[in-house]
Design an enzyme around this catalytic site. Structure first.
Site, PDB file in Angstrom:
ATOM      1  N   GLY A   1       0.801  -1.222   0.000  1.00 17.59           N
ATOM      2  CA  GLY A   1       0.000   0.000   0.000  1.00 17.59           C
ATOM      3  C   GLY A   1       0.832   1.268   0.000  1.00 17.59           C
ATOM      4  O   GLY A   1       0.316   2.356   0.220  1.00 17.59           O
ATOM      5  N   ALA A   2       2.142   1.138  -0.249  1.00 10.34           N
ATOM      6  CA  ALA A   2       3.018   2.317  -0.232  1.00 10.34           C
ATOM      7  C   ALA A   2       3.291   2.841  -1.639  1.00 10.34           C
ATOM      8  O   ALA A   2       4.142   3.696  -1.840  1.00 10.34           O
ATOM      9  CB  ALA A   2       4.336   1.984   0.468  1.00 10.34           C
TER      10      ALA A   2
ATOM     11  N   SER B   1       4.176  -3.456  -4.733  1.00 11.44           N
ATOM     12  CA  SER B   1       4.316  -4.778  -4.134  1.00 11.44           C
ATOM     13  C   SER B   1       3.472  -5.787  -4.915  1.00 11.44           C
ATOM     14  O   SER B   1       3.866  -6.952  -5.048  1.00 11.44           O
ATOM     15  CB  SER B   1       3.910  -4.750  -2.659  1.00 11.44           C
TER      16      SER B   1
ATOM     17  N   GLU C   1      -3.219  -9.018 -13.310  1.00 10.05           N
ATOM     18  CA  GLU C   1      -3.715  -7.918 -12.465  1.00 10.05           C
ATOM     19  C   GLU C   1      -5.002  -7.319 -13.033  1.00 10.05           C
ATOM     20  O   GLU C   1      -5.966  -7.057 -12.314  1.00 10.05           O
ATOM     21  CB  GLU C   1      -2.625  -6.843 -12.327  1.00 10.05           C
TER      22      GLU C   1
ATOM     23  N   ASP D   1       4.689  -1.057 -13.957  1.00  3.53           N
ATOM     24  CA  ASP D   1       5.259  -1.675 -12.759  1.00  3.53           C
ATOM     25  C   ASP D   1       5.890  -3.027 -13.065  1.00  3.53           C
ATOM     26  O   ASP D   1       6.994  -3.336 -12.607  1.00  3.53           O
ATOM     27  CB  ASP D   1       4.175  -1.835 -11.688  1.00  3.53           C
TER      28      ASP D   1
HETATM   29  C1  GLA Z   1       0.007   2.376 -10.737  1.00  7.49           C
HETATM   30  C2  GLA Z   1      -0.229   1.487 -11.954  1.00  7.49           C
HETATM   31  C3  GLA Z   1       0.722   1.862 -13.090  1.00  7.49           C
HETATM   32  C4  GLA Z   1       0.671   3.356 -13.382  1.00  7.49           C
HETATM   33  C5  GLA Z   1       0.798   4.173 -12.080  1.00  7.49           C
HETATM   34  C6  GLA Z   1       0.601   5.641 -12.311  1.00  7.49           C
HETATM   35  O1  GLA Z   1       1.269   2.130 -10.209  1.00  7.49           O
HETATM   36  O2  GLA Z   1      -0.032   0.135 -11.617  1.00  7.49           O
HETATM   37  O3  GLA Z   1       0.419   1.106 -14.236  1.00  7.49           O
HETATM   38  O4  GLA Z   1      -0.486   3.695 -14.087  1.00  7.49           O
HETATM   39  O5  GLA Z   1      -0.123   3.733 -11.109  1.00  7.49           O
HETATM   40  O6  GLA Z   1       1.626   6.142 -13.093  1.00  7.49           O
END
Ligand code: GLA
Length: 387
Positions: free
Chosen positions: A124-125, A129, A162, A174
């Protein structure tokens, strides 16, 4: 820096009996520039963190996925791989189960397996994760099956887990950062072509440093605001007659939007895309010390996320202001928003005063003390050496 392979191996032994076949690690990420640009087919510039999720794993002869986690001591999961469908698994186990589902959907036969998981990425940071959990599962399951899957494809599979299995409409940033990051580099990703480039990024070499500030206000991507922003961007693109906001050639084009909210959303995306390219140009230039200018762009990006995209939160605004007032070169919220972390860039000698100032600003408001984390651009997901 990343949980120890010995401890997760021990957890595996205690929970499942016997020894794991191997231990895999996938890092969390921070993002230097380009927020909410990935699902608009734009540019992002994340880097992999030293913090990550490890999984000790072994094949099973049957078609079950058994999961346990050091962070969820009372909650092991037993997932039947055959007949797996979105909605069948909930909670944290949906991430690894979703990866098994997405791998199978992509035509990869994954075996039954036991996975013991441990993490030092605070949940949640805003440090991904969940992507780290997906990526470590993807790597462990494919390697246990003796498959070698291209990392870009693995990132797409993890993202599909996801989006479609867990139900969070995130972009590709990510998972790509976790699977393709390189130590001492930021990763430039063009989310339209999916081309990547490694950009040398070593603030310490110029006497600067990165500070990651977990504001302890938890963010939940599934909370709806993220999907709402995404829908607004898609609507703005449709009204402007482009496939995605990335296709706009200049910020002036957003003025054609009559709705002031959509105009602000689009303006953030267009200007943040440009800031990614500006930071990359600075990092690649040999014009002496580029960090003051990068810091200025970071703070500018924060203002854009706060005022135009409206995804910041009070703790982030206070952390950014306190950091900059205490001499940071710049700072901004990172990730999806509405909670999570702030990334600050400072001269090495200003790091202490910046920490003190941010902690003091939180204490004065009686907020939970922020957590300061190391933010060294680190290596991507990998199998860990035995021992
Ligand atoms: C989250 C999403 C990413 C991206 C960011 C915002 O981390 O998982 O795909 O959209 O928000 O930049």
């Amino acid at each position: 820096m990343s949980p120890s392979p010995g401890a997760v191996r021990e957890l595996f032994r205690a929970r499942f009996g016997g020894a794991a076949d191997g231990v895999w690690l996938a890092p969390g990420r921070a993002n230097l520039m380009g927020e909410h640009t990935d699902y608009n087919e734009g540019f992002v510039l994340p880097f992999a963190l030293g913090h990550g999720i490890v999984a000790a794993a072994a094949r099973r002869a049957d078609r079950r996925l058994l999961l346990c986690s050091a962070q969820e001591p009372g909650c092991a999961a037993d997932v039947a791989l055959d007949g797996l469908e979105p909605g069948r698994v909930t909670g944290w186990a949906a991430y690894p189960a979703g990866v098994a589902w997405a791998l199978a959907a992509a035509g990869y036969q994954v075996p039954g397996a036991c996975l013991a998981i441990d993490s030092d990425v605070p949940a949640g940071a805003g440090l991904s994760s969940s992507a780290a959990l997906e990526c470590v599962t993807a790597l462990a399951l494919t390697e246990l099956a003796g498959l070698s899957v291209d990392r870009r494809e693995l990132a797409a599979i993890a993202r599909r887990a996801e989006n479609e299995f867990v139900g969070v409409p995130s972009g590709i940033m990510d998972q790509t950062a976790s699977l393709l990051g390189r130590s001492g580099h930021a990763l430039l990703l063009d989310c339209r072509s999916l081309e990547t480039a490694q950009v040398p990024f070593d603030p310490a070499a110029s006497g600067s440093c990165l500070l990651l500030i977990n504001t302890r206000a938890r963010h939940e991507l599934s909370a709806g605001e993220y999907g709402q922003r995404r829908a607004e961007c898609e609507r703005a693109a449709r009204l402007l007659g482009v496939p995605a906001l990335r296709y706009l050639t200049g910020v002036g084009e957003v003025d054609r939007l009559t709705d002031p909210v959509l105009r602000r959303r689009a303006r953030h995306v267009v200007t943040d895309d440009q800031r990614v390219l500006d930071v990359v140009a600075l990092l690649r230039s040999s014009d002496g010390d580029v960090y003051p200018e990068i810091g200025r762009l970071l703070t500018q990006a924060h203002v854009s996320l706060r005022d135009d995209f409206e995804v910041s939160w009070p703790e982030a605004d206070v952390a950014v202001d306190a950091a900059v007032d205490a001499g940071a070169l710049g700072a901004r919220m990172i990730g999806g928003g509405f909670g999570g972390s702030v990334l600050a860039l400072a001269r090495a000698e200003a790091a202490g005063p910046v920490r003190t100032a941010v902690a003091g600003a939180f204490a004065r408001r009686s907020w939970t003390a922020p957590e300061f984390l190391d933010a060294t651009p680190s290596a991507s997901a990998r199998r860990m050496a035995l021992g």
